[in-house]
Design a protein around this motif. Structure first.
Motif, short mmCIF file in Angstrom:
data_model
loop_
_atom_site.label_atom_id
_atom_site.label_comp_id
_atom_site.label_asym_id
_atom_site.label_seq_id
_atom_site.Cartn_x
_atom_site.Cartn_y
_atom_site.Cartn_z
N LEU A 1 -1.33 -19.05 -30.83
CA LEU A 1 -2.42 -20.02 -30.95
C LEU A 1 -2.62 -20.46 -32.40
O LEU A 1 -2.84 -21.65 -32.68
N MET A 2 -2.52 -19.51 -33.33
CA MET A 2 -2.67 -19.85 -34.74
C MET A 2 -1.52 -20.76 -35.20
O MET A 2 -1.73 -21.72 -35.92
N GLN A 3 -0.31 -20.45 -34.75
CA GLN A 3 0.85 -21.27 -35.11
C GLN A 3 0.69 -22.67 -34.55
O GLN A 3 0.90 -23.66 -35.26
N LYS A 4 0.32 -22.78 -33.28
CA LYS A 4 0.16 -24.09 -32.67
C LYS A 4 -1.01 -24.84 -33.30
O LYS A 4 -0.96 -26.07 -33.46
N GLY A 5 -2.05 -24.14 -33.66
CA GLY A 5 -3.18 -24.77 -34.36
C GLY A 5 -2.74 -25.33 -35.70
O GLY A 5 -3.13 -26.44 -36.09
N ALA A 6 -1.91 -24.58 -36.41
CA ALA A 6 -1.39 -25.05 -37.70
C ALA A 6 -0.51 -26.28 -37.49
O ALA A 6 -0.54 -27.22 -38.28
N GLU A 7 0.27 -26.28 -36.40
CA GLU A 7 1.12 -27.44 -36.10
C GLU A 7 0.26 -28.67 -35.80
O GLU A 7 0.59 -29.78 -36.22
N ILE A 8 -0.83 -28.49 -35.08
CA ILE A 8 -1.74 -29.61 -34.79
C ILE A 8 -2.30 -30.17 -36.09
O ILE A 8 -2.32 -31.39 -36.30
N ALA A 9 -2.77 -29.28 -36.97
CA ALA A 9 -3.33 -29.73 -38.25
C ALA A 9 -2.28 -30.43 -39.10
O ALA A 9 -2.56 -31.46 -39.73
N THR A 10 -1.05 -29.91 -39.11
CA THR A 10 0.03 -30.52 -39.88
C THR A 10 0.36 -31.90 -39.32
O THR A 10 0.51 -32.87 -40.07
N ARG A 11 0.46 -31.99 -38.00
CA ARG A 11 0.76 -33.27 -37.37
C ARG A 11 -0.32 -34.30 -37.69
O ARG A 11 -0.02 -35.44 -38.04
N ARG A 12 -1.59 -33.88 -37.64
CA ARG A 12 -2.69 -34.80 -37.93
C ARG A 12 -2.64 -35.25 -39.39
O ARG A 12 -2.80 -36.41 -39.70
N SER A 13 -2.39 -34.33 -40.30
CA SER A 13 -2.35 -34.73 -41.71
C SER A 13 -1.13 -35.60 -41.98
O SER A 13 -1.21 -36.54 -42.75
N ASP A 14 0.01 -35.31 -41.32
CA ASP A 14 1.21 -36.14 -41.48
C ASP A 14 0.95 -37.57 -41.00
O ASP A 14 1.45 -38.53 -41.60
N GLN A 15 0.16 -37.71 -39.91
CA GLN A 15 -0.16 -39.04 -39.39
C GLN A 15 -0.92 -39.87 -40.41
O GLN A 15 -0.84 -41.09 -40.41
N HIS A 16 -1.67 -39.21 -41.26
CA HIS A 16 -2.53 -39.90 -42.22
C HIS A 16 -2.03 -39.75 -43.66
O HIS A 16 -2.76 -40.03 -44.61
N LEU A 17 -0.78 -39.33 -43.81
CA LEU A 17 -0.21 -39.12 -45.13
C LEU A 17 -0.25 -40.37 -46.01
O LEU A 17 -0.59 -40.27 -47.19
N PRO A 18 0.04 -41.56 -45.47
CA PRO A 18 -0.06 -42.76 -46.33
C PRO A 18 -1.47 -42.95 -46.93
O PRO A 18 -1.61 -43.35 -48.07
N GLU A 19 -2.49 -42.60 -46.15
CA GLU A 19 -3.85 -42.71 -46.67
C GLU A 19 -4.06 -41.74 -47.83
O GLU A 19 -4.65 -42.09 -48.86
N LEU A 20 -3.56 -40.51 -47.69
CA LEU A 20 -3.67 -39.53 -48.78
C LEU A 20 -2.92 -40.02 -50.01
O LEU A 20 -3.42 -39.92 -51.13
N GLN A 21 -1.72 -40.56 -49.80
CA GLN A 21 -0.94 -41.05 -50.93
C GLN A 21 -1.66 -42.18 -51.65
O GLN A 21 -1.68 -42.23 -52.88
N LYS A 22 -2.30 -43.09 -50.89
CA LYS A 22 -3.07 -44.18 -51.50
C LYS A 22 -4.27 -43.62 -52.27
O LYS A 22 -4.56 -44.04 -53.38
N MET A 23 -4.96 -42.66 -51.67
CA MET A 23 -6.12 -42.05 -52.34
C MET A 23 -5.69 -41.39 -53.65
O MET A 23 -6.38 -41.50 -54.66
N MET A 24 -4.53 -40.72 -53.63
CA MET A 24 -4.05 -40.06 -54.84
C MET A 24 -3.64 -41.10 -55.89
O MET A 24 -3.91 -40.91 -57.08
#
Length: 157
Positions: A110-133
């Motif tokens: 469950l912890m591994q899959k939870g981490a995968e969910i969080a990683t997938r969500r952050s990857d989906q919004h990576l361009p936004e993070l890059q723009k913010m940076m």
């Protein structure tokens, strides 16, 4: 009377510590700590491959200072500070039950899959993070440019 109170308190503390240690065993903390140490080391090795030849040494260091056996008493004391003996007994009853054992068995996945969910969500919004940076880098650069400008104005000619 004071002596009886101190002895009763020490016994209660010992009983609470025993329940806390039982919790650590039932909840799978020992196994989790071992896996966690290896994961931390492997992540460090991924980030810095020059350390790969030292993996065995790093594992030995973790085992010597940060293993469950080394930290068990302090962990038990931590839980004994936050839970009473009766509360720990109730928690332990859960972890000793079928559903509690299932939870302990399922938790790593469950912890591994939870981490995968969080990683997938952050990857989906990576361009936004890059723009913010990039925006923040520009803001910092502008502040530095302003500071350089003021410093040059203030310096005597």
């Amino acid at each position: 009377m004071m002596l009886v109170s101190c002895v009763a308190s020490a016994e209660a503390d010992d009983a609470t510590l025993r329940e806390a240690e039982r919790f650590l065993e039932l909840s799978g903390v020992a196994e989790a700590m071992s896996q966690s140490s290896e994961m931390v080391i492997d992540q460090q090795l991924q980030q810095n491959p020059t350390l790969i030849p030292f993996r065995r040494v790093m594992l030995a260091f973790f085992e010597k200072y940060v293993s469950y056996e080394q930290l068990k008493e302090e962990y038990a004391a931590l839980y004994a500070e936050h839970f009473s003996q009766k509360e720990l007994q109730k928690i332990n009853d859960f972890y000793a039950s079928g559903v509690g054992r299932k939870m302990v068995r399922s938790m790593p996945e469950l912890m591994q899959k939870g981490a995968e969910i969080a990683t997938r969500r952050s990857d989906q919004h990576l361009p936004e993070l890059q723009k913010m940076m990039a925006d923040e880098a520009m803001r910092i650069q502008n502040l530095q440019d302003q500071d350089d400008h003021f410093n040059s104005v203030l310096q005597p000619q």
